[in-house]
Design a protein around this motif. Structure first.
Motif, short mmCIF file in Angstrom:
data_model
loop_
_atom_site.label_atom_id
_atom_site.label_comp_id
_atom_site.label_asym_id
_atom_site.label_seq_id
_atom_site.Cartn_x
_atom_site.Cartn_y
_atom_site.Cartn_z
N MET A 133 0.84 -1.17 0.00
CA MET A 133 0.00 0.00 0.00
C MET A 133 0.89 1.24 0.00
N THR A 155 1.76 5.01 0.80
CA THR A 155 1.40 6.09 1.71
C THR A 155 2.14 7.33 1.28
N ALA A 170 -2.60 4.35 6.63
CA ALA A 170 -3.79 3.64 6.15
C ALA A 170 -4.76 3.21 7.25
N ALA A 173 -7.81 7.58 4.74
CA ALA A 173 -7.45 7.88 3.35
C ALA A 173 -6.47 9.04 3.27
N THR A 203 -2.79 8.41 3.03
CA THR A 203 -2.24 7.82 1.81
C THR A 203 -2.05 8.82 0.68
N VAL A 204 -2.38 10.09 0.93
CA VAL A 204 -2.31 11.10 -0.14
C VAL A 204 -1.36 12.23 0.24
N ILE A 254 -7.80 1.57 5.06
CA ILE A 254 -7.84 1.66 3.61
C ILE A 254 -7.82 0.26 2.99
N LYS A 314 -8.40 0.03 -0.58
CA LYS A 314 -7.81 0.25 -1.90
C LYS A 314 -7.42 1.71 -2.04
N PRO A 315 -6.12 1.99 -1.93
CA PRO A 315 -5.67 3.36 -2.17
C PRO A 315 -5.75 3.69 -3.66
N ILE A 334 -10.50 6.30 -3.59
CA ILE A 334 -9.96 5.51 -2.47
C ILE A 334 -11.12 4.82 -1.78
#
Length: 149
Positions: free
Chosen positions: A1, A3, A36, A72, A75-76, A106, A108-109, A114
């Motif tokens: 995943m 991040t 996440a 979420a 992760t952005v 999370i 699915k990033p 998302i």
């Protein structure tokens, strides 16, 4: 995943959470931020119940959606905002407890969409009891001055 490379995402999320009037209104506290995954806790308050004295489904949904959205945010990038575009809640057991824990993780990033899953637990004496689950979809927002973090 994947991040974000933003090493200060925890501070950014705490600052954003502190601007949430809804979370302040219900007395929610941001208690854990990991890549996440985010947890929010809420003490029982009779003002947040429905007619049977149980935590209201709207309060449960609000806290779960918030936990998922902040998960979420881990992760952005810092210049990205998020808006929830869909969610589904399954209420599995009455919202009866001394405290409540809402965990967003999370599933699915993504760079545009998302997906997060959430679980709500009632906490009293004994083991925590699963009371609700949620799946939510967030849209990544870039370049909108009117929607910031």
């Amino acid at each position: 995943m994947t991040t974000t490379d933003d090493s200060d995402f925890r501070a950014r999320i705490r600052q954003s959470f502190d601007r949430q009037g809804a979370m302040a209104t219900i007395g929610a506290e941001l208690t854990r931020i990991e890549p996440a995954m985010v947890e929010i806790e809420l003490p029982f308050d009779p003002k947040l119940t429905q007619q049977h004295g149980l935590l209201h489904a709207g309060v449960i949904s609000t806290a779960l959606e918030t936990a998922g959205t902040y998960a979420a945010y881990t992760t952005v990038a810092a210049d990205v905002s998020l808006l929830t575009i869909e969610f589904k809640v399954n209420l599995m057991s009455p919202g009866r407890g001394e405290r409540f824990l809402f965990r967003g993780e999370i599933t699915k990033p993504g760079s545009t969409i998302i997906v997060a899953d959430g679980r709500a637990y009632a906490i009293s004496d004994g083991p925590a009891k699963l009371i609700a689950s949620m799946t939510a979809t967030m849209m990544v927002i870039r370049g909108r001055e009117d929607i910031v973090g």
